[in-house]
Design a protein around this motif. Structure first.
Motif, PDB file in Angstrom:
ATOM      1  N   THR A 182      40.151 -15.533 -22.135  1.00  9.62           N
ATOM      2  CA  THR A 182      38.891 -16.460 -22.316  1.00  9.62           C
ATOM      3  C   THR A 182      39.938 -16.855 -22.696  1.00  9.62           C
ATOM      4  O   THR A 182      39.768 -18.540 -23.058  1.00  9.62           O
ATOM      5  CB  THR A 182      37.517 -16.751 -22.316  1.00  9.62           C
ATOM      6  N   GLU A 185      42.523 -19.398 -21.339  1.00  9.81           N
ATOM      7  CA  GLU A 185      42.099 -20.402 -20.877  1.00  9.81           C
ATOM      8  C   GLU A 185      41.355 -21.785 -21.606  1.00  9.81           C
ATOM      9  O   GLU A 185      41.467 -22.504 -21.028  1.00  9.81           O
ATOM     10  CB  GLU A 185      40.876 -19.423 -19.770  1.00  9.81           C
ATOM     11  N   ASP A 211      34.242 -25.167 -20.067  1.00 15.05           N
ATOM     12  CA  ASP A 211      33.877 -25.729 -18.661  1.00 15.05           C
ATOM     13  C   ASP A 211      33.950 -24.377 -17.751  1.00 15.05           C
ATOM     14  O   ASP A 211      34.649 -23.158 -17.617  1.00 15.05           O
ATOM     15  CB  ASP A 211      34.558 -26.632 -17.480  1.00 15.05           C
ATOM     16  N   GLY A 212      32.226 -24.198 -17.210  1.00 13.32           N
ATOM     17  CA  GLY A 212      32.146 -22.514 -15.706  1.00 13.32           C
ATOM     18  C   GLY A 212      31.916 -21.334 -17.340  1.00 13.32           C
ATOM     19  O   GLY A 212      31.734 -20.167 -16.457  1.00 13.32           O
ATOM     20  N   LEU A 213      31.990 -21.816 -18.570  1.00  9.53           N
ATOM     21  CA  LEU A 213      31.203 -20.508 -19.767  1.00  9.53           C
ATOM     22  C   LEU A 213      29.527 -21.613 -19.831  1.00  9.53           C
ATOM     23  O   LEU A 213      29.261 -22.547 -20.503  1.00  9.53           O
ATOM     24  CB  LEU A 213      32.058 -20.425 -20.778  1.00  9.53           C
ATOM     25  N   THR A 214      28.693 -20.080 -19.499  1.00  6.99           N
ATOM     26  CA  THR A 214      27.293 -20.454 -19.930  1.00  6.99           C
ATOM     27  C   THR A 214      27.643 -19.631 -21.682  1.00  6.99           C
ATOM     28  O   THR A 214      27.112 -18.254 -21.669  1.00  6.99           O
ATOM     29  CB  THR A 214      26.944 -20.200 -18.975  1.00  6.99           C
TER      30      THR A 214
END
Length: 256
Positions: A182, A185, A211-214
């Motif tokens: 992570t 990225e 983006d794509g991580l909640t």
């Protein structure tokens, strides 16, 4: 803040700073980790090619001033294992809890230091990271999360890690095994969108980095900076002891 140039002038082992007393070389030590053989090699390099007064930086790196032969220094650093990647040498900015695995903390963060360092060097895109961008790995005690690193993780009692950007909790929770991937990225996305920014705080909007991580927890939490260093006699988990020493003004004489 608006930068006027894309690359910062942060020195490294190859990209040196020309100071009044000669070339300044900065050696990255991810997680502040160094072997006894390597620190002996640094002392010899400082004595032979520069000022014997080595300087410890606030990020746990070492500077040697007044260097007279930068090529010889680079060769000696490579031989000592202190310059593993010429292309990524300024990108290896990792700060980690120094007593991790020895005393206190939630987890032993040291394996993550090694994994993150290798992952940075293995990613061609991250050669484009500015020399001022840095990562933090906090083992849960809160000693490095307060330094406002660009991207970091903070170990939690529930076995997860909080993802931090610019020293603030993003609310994203990660399994420890996903922490390195992570962070890599996030750094890769920063390189793609940074323009002339050197730090995440200089971006007008850093939502693209997540983006794509909640977020599953409240956001915005910060940690206070640590003002008392671990100096003295420190008992370890294995019944041995660590001796923590302070360096006045961050200067370590090669002879010492």
């Amino acid at each position: 803040m608006t930068r006027t140039r894309e690359q910062d002038a942060c020195p490294g082992a190859l990209t040196v700073h020309r100071a009044a007393d000669g070339a300044l070389v900065r050696i990255r030590l991810p997680g502040g980790m160094i072997t006894s053989a390597q620190i002996a090699a640094l002392a010899e390099i400082a004595e032979q090619f520069g000022s014997p007064a080595m300087e410890l930086t606030s990020r746990g790196n070492v500077q040697i001033r007044a260097v007279t032969d930068t090529d010889a220094v680079a060769a000696a650093l490579t031989e000592a294992g202190l310059l593993p990647s010429p292309t990524h040498e300024r990108a290896r900015n990792i700060v980690a809890s120094p007593l991790s695995g020895r005393s206190g903390g939630v987890i032993d963060i040291r394996p993550l230091v090694t994994d993150l360092d290798r992952a940075i060097q293995a990613d061609p895109a991250l050669a484009g990271l500015p020399g001022r961008f840095w990562f933090s790995l906090d083992d849960g005690r809160g000693d490095v999360s307060g330094i406002d690193a660009d991207a970091g993780v903070h170990a939690r009692d529930d076995g997860t890690c909080a993802l931090l950007l610019a020293g603030r909790d993003t609310g994203v929770r990660l399994d420890t095994g996903d922490a390195v991937a992570t962070l890599i990225e996030v750094a890769r996305r920063f390189v793609a969108v940074r323009g002339k920014a050197w730090r995440i705080t200089e971006l007008d909007d850093h939502s693209a980095l997540l983006d794509g991580l909640t977020a599953t927890a409240p956001t915005g939490a910060t940690w206070p900076p640590t003002v008392e260093p671990p100096v003295g006699w420190i008992e370890q988990r294995d019944a041995h002891v660590t001796l923590g020493a302070g360096l006045p003004l961050g200067v370590l004489q090669a002879r010492v």
